[in-house]
Design a protein around this motif. Sequence first.
Motif, PDB file in Angstrom:
ATOM      1  N   PRO A 213       0.792  -1.231   0.000  1.00 37.65           N
ATOM      2  CA  PRO A 213       0.000   0.000   0.000  1.00 37.65           C
ATOM      3  C   PRO A 213       0.824   1.281   0.000  1.00 37.65           C
ATOM      4  O   PRO A 213       0.261   2.369  -0.229  1.00 37.65           O
ATOM      5  N   ASP A 214       2.120   1.200   0.244  1.00 37.33           N
ATOM      6  CA  ASP A 214       2.978   2.381   0.194  1.00 37.33           C
ATOM      7  C   ASP A 214       3.599   2.593  -1.181  1.00 37.33           C
ATOM      8  O   ASP A 214       4.328   3.564  -1.386  1.00 37.33           O
ATOM      9  N   CYS A 215       3.346   1.690  -2.110  1.00 37.61           N
ATOM     10  CA  CYS A 215       3.908   1.809  -3.461  1.00 37.61           C
ATOM     11  C   CYS A 215       2.968   2.616  -4.347  1.00 37.61           C
ATOM     12  O   CYS A 215       1.795   2.260  -4.501  1.00 37.61           O
ATOM     13  N   ALA A 216       3.503   3.669  -4.939  1.00 42.14           N
ATOM     14  CA  ALA A 216       2.700   4.456  -5.872  1.00 42.14           C
ATOM     15  C   ALA A 216       2.550   3.748  -7.210  1.00 42.14           C
ATOM     16  O   ALA A 216       1.584   3.991  -7.932  1.00 42.14           O
ATOM     17  N   ALA A 217       3.493   2.880  -7.544  1.00 43.93           N
ATOM     18  CA  ALA A 217       3.457   2.186  -8.826  1.00 43.93           C
ATOM     19  C   ALA A 217       4.065   0.799  -8.695  1.00 43.93           C
ATOM     20  O   ALA A 217       4.941   0.569  -7.855  1.00 43.93           O
ATOM     21  N   VAL A 218       3.581  -0.120  -9.525  1.00 43.48           N
ATOM     22  CA  VAL A 218       4.185  -1.435  -9.682  1.00 43.48           C
ATOM     23  C   VAL A 218       4.561  -1.576 -11.152  1.00 43.48           C
ATOM     24  O   VAL A 218       3.693  -1.500 -12.029  1.00 43.48           O
ATOM     25  N   VAL A 219       5.842  -1.736 -11.424  1.00 44.51           N
ATOM     26  CA  VAL A 219       6.360  -1.822 -12.788  1.00 44.51           C
ATOM     27  C   VAL A 219       6.556  -3.284 -13.153  1.00 44.51           C
ATOM     28  O   VAL A 219       7.237  -4.024 -12.433  1.00 44.51           O
ATOM     29  N   LEU A 220       5.978  -3.696 -14.269  1.00 41.83           N
ATOM     30  CA  LEU A 220       6.073  -5.076 -14.734  1.00 41.83           C
ATOM     31  C   LEU A 220       6.999  -5.123 -15.943  1.00 41.83           C
ATOM     32  O   LEU A 220       6.662  -4.608 -17.018  1.00 41.83           O
ATOM     33  N   LEU A 221       8.163  -5.735 -15.748  1.00 39.59           N
ATOM     34  CA  LEU A 221       9.132  -5.879 -16.840  1.00 39.59           C
ATOM     35  C   LEU A 221       8.726  -7.128 -17.629  1.00 39.59           C
ATOM     36  O   LEU A 221       8.973  -8.251 -17.213  1.00 39.59           O
ATOM     37  N   LEU A 222       8.087  -6.911 -18.770  1.00 41.76           N
ATOM     38  CA  LEU A 222       7.482  -7.981 -19.550  1.00 41.76           C
ATOM     39  C   LEU A 222       8.494  -8.643 -20.466  1.00 41.76           C
ATOM     40  O   LEU A 222       9.570  -8.099 -20.740  1.00 41.76           O
TER      41      LEU A 222
ATOM     42  N   ALA B 240       5.093   1.896 -20.776  1.00 38.86           N
ATOM     43  CA  ALA B 240       6.444   2.383 -21.030  1.00 38.86           C
ATOM     44  C   ALA B 240       7.010   1.478 -22.120  1.00 38.86           C
ATOM     45  O   ALA B 240       7.564   0.417 -21.837  1.00 38.86           O
ATOM     46  N   VAL B 241       6.810   1.878 -23.371  1.00 35.26           N
ATOM     47  CA  VAL B 241       7.132   1.033 -24.519  1.00 35.26           C
ATOM     48  C   VAL B 241       8.465   1.469 -25.115  1.00 35.26           C
ATOM     49  O   VAL B 241       8.603   2.586 -25.625  1.00 35.26           O
TER      50      VAL B 241
ATOM     51  N   PRO C 101      10.648   8.674 -17.353  1.00 33.73           N
ATOM     52  CA  PRO C 101       9.663   9.762 -17.430  1.00 33.73           C
ATOM     53  C   PRO C 101       8.315   9.406 -16.807  1.00 33.73           C
ATOM     54  O   PRO C 101       7.624  10.268 -16.260  1.00 33.73           O
ATOM     55  N   VAL C 102       7.933   8.121 -16.851  1.00 31.27           N
ATOM     56  CA  VAL C 102       6.682   7.702 -16.242  1.00 31.27           C
ATOM     57  C   VAL C 102       6.773   7.785 -14.727  1.00 31.27           C
ATOM     58  O   VAL C 102       5.880   8.323 -14.054  1.00 31.27           O
TER      59      VAL C 102
ATOM     60  N   VAL D 251       2.405  -0.324 -14.377  1.00 31.06           N
ATOM     61  CA  VAL D 251       3.163   0.122 -15.544  1.00 31.06           C
ATOM     62  C   VAL D 251       3.665  -1.094 -16.306  1.00 31.06           C
ATOM     63  O   VAL D 251       4.423  -1.902 -15.758  1.00 31.06           O
ATOM     64  N   GLY D 252       3.264  -1.231 -17.559  1.00 30.87           N
ATOM     65  CA  GLY D 252       3.790  -2.276 -18.419  1.00 30.87           C
ATOM     66  C   GLY D 252       5.040  -1.781 -19.117  1.00 30.87           C
ATOM     67  O   GLY D 252       5.003  -0.784 -19.847  1.00 30.87           O
TER      68      GLY D 252
END
Length: 332
Positions: A245-254, A308-309, A326-327, A282-283
């Motif tokens: 709950p303290d994370c503003a974003a979860v980045v998924l390295l696909l 984030a492509v 930038p994201v 974030v993808g």
Amino acid sequence: MNESERPATYWPDSEAEVPMGPVERVIYASRSEVRGPVLEEMRRIRDHAVVHNRRHGLRVALLNMNGWFVQWIEGPQEGVDELLARVSGDERHHGLLVIHRSKGRPRLFRPWIGSIVQSGESDRQVHLRVRAQYERHTRGETCEPSVAWLKLCAPPAPDMPRPLGRSPRAMLLSAQGAQAFGLLEWLVVKEQRLLVRRRFAGGAEDAPDVESDYVDLPASGPRGLRLVANARKGLAMGMTHAFLPDCAAVVLLLDGSVGRNQRLVERVLTACRQTHHSPLIVGLGGPDQVSTELKELVERQGMPWAEAVAPGSAHGPAELWATLEPVLAQLD
């Protein structure tokens, strides 16, 4: 470094739902008197605690770090006070100081969570942080228990800007292998920052060590950024739930596998549902990896999605970070 695809770590459940209303939340720190193998002692503590916690509706996180115990307790006030009184006389530690006490929504989603962290810090460095947090608590300063825990166990780098409070946190996970950790290590070299390595070991036979490394980036965004690389299997562990709950974003390295990407997204969405949290998802990857299907899967759960492509077909760490930064710089 290769990360296995083992099943999610199992923790004995308390046979009770996590309460939705406010609970008593207490954190204390004490000096460890354990002289033998710490993991064995943590297992003995767990075996007793799971039974006790079930009976009293308590959920507990216990950390052993650099000769210190830090314990976070949640539950009914009567049960919390009883546990505090009992552990105060435990000969396995001394010098107990309550460094946080509040009433609020629960953050712990397992009856018992064990962690062992080893770092290069001195006893004095930890002691000074314990005293500082104790003094903040005695002055009546309030915060979430996760904030008090992080100030003590994972403090920000000295040069992190904090004009508006804590810097944003973003979790980084990879669909395959340990690419998330590789990207973090590359970033540490590029920015000449300190990589903080944390290995969390649950006190159970079937709980493998889970690494959770992070780096503080003061120049990323107006308030800086903490980027945390997590193992996929760590999504099932209680410590990840407590701090998600303290994370503003979860980045998924696909990666190139549709199945692996979808499984990663589903794991993250499950953890977010369990913690009632809706971070920005974030993808991160190439045009053939960041798919419309993943976006729709996330948005069907009512959660925000960003892409984030990275252009082209070569997606090394430099290209990935140039696309992702930038994201993340826009995070509140």
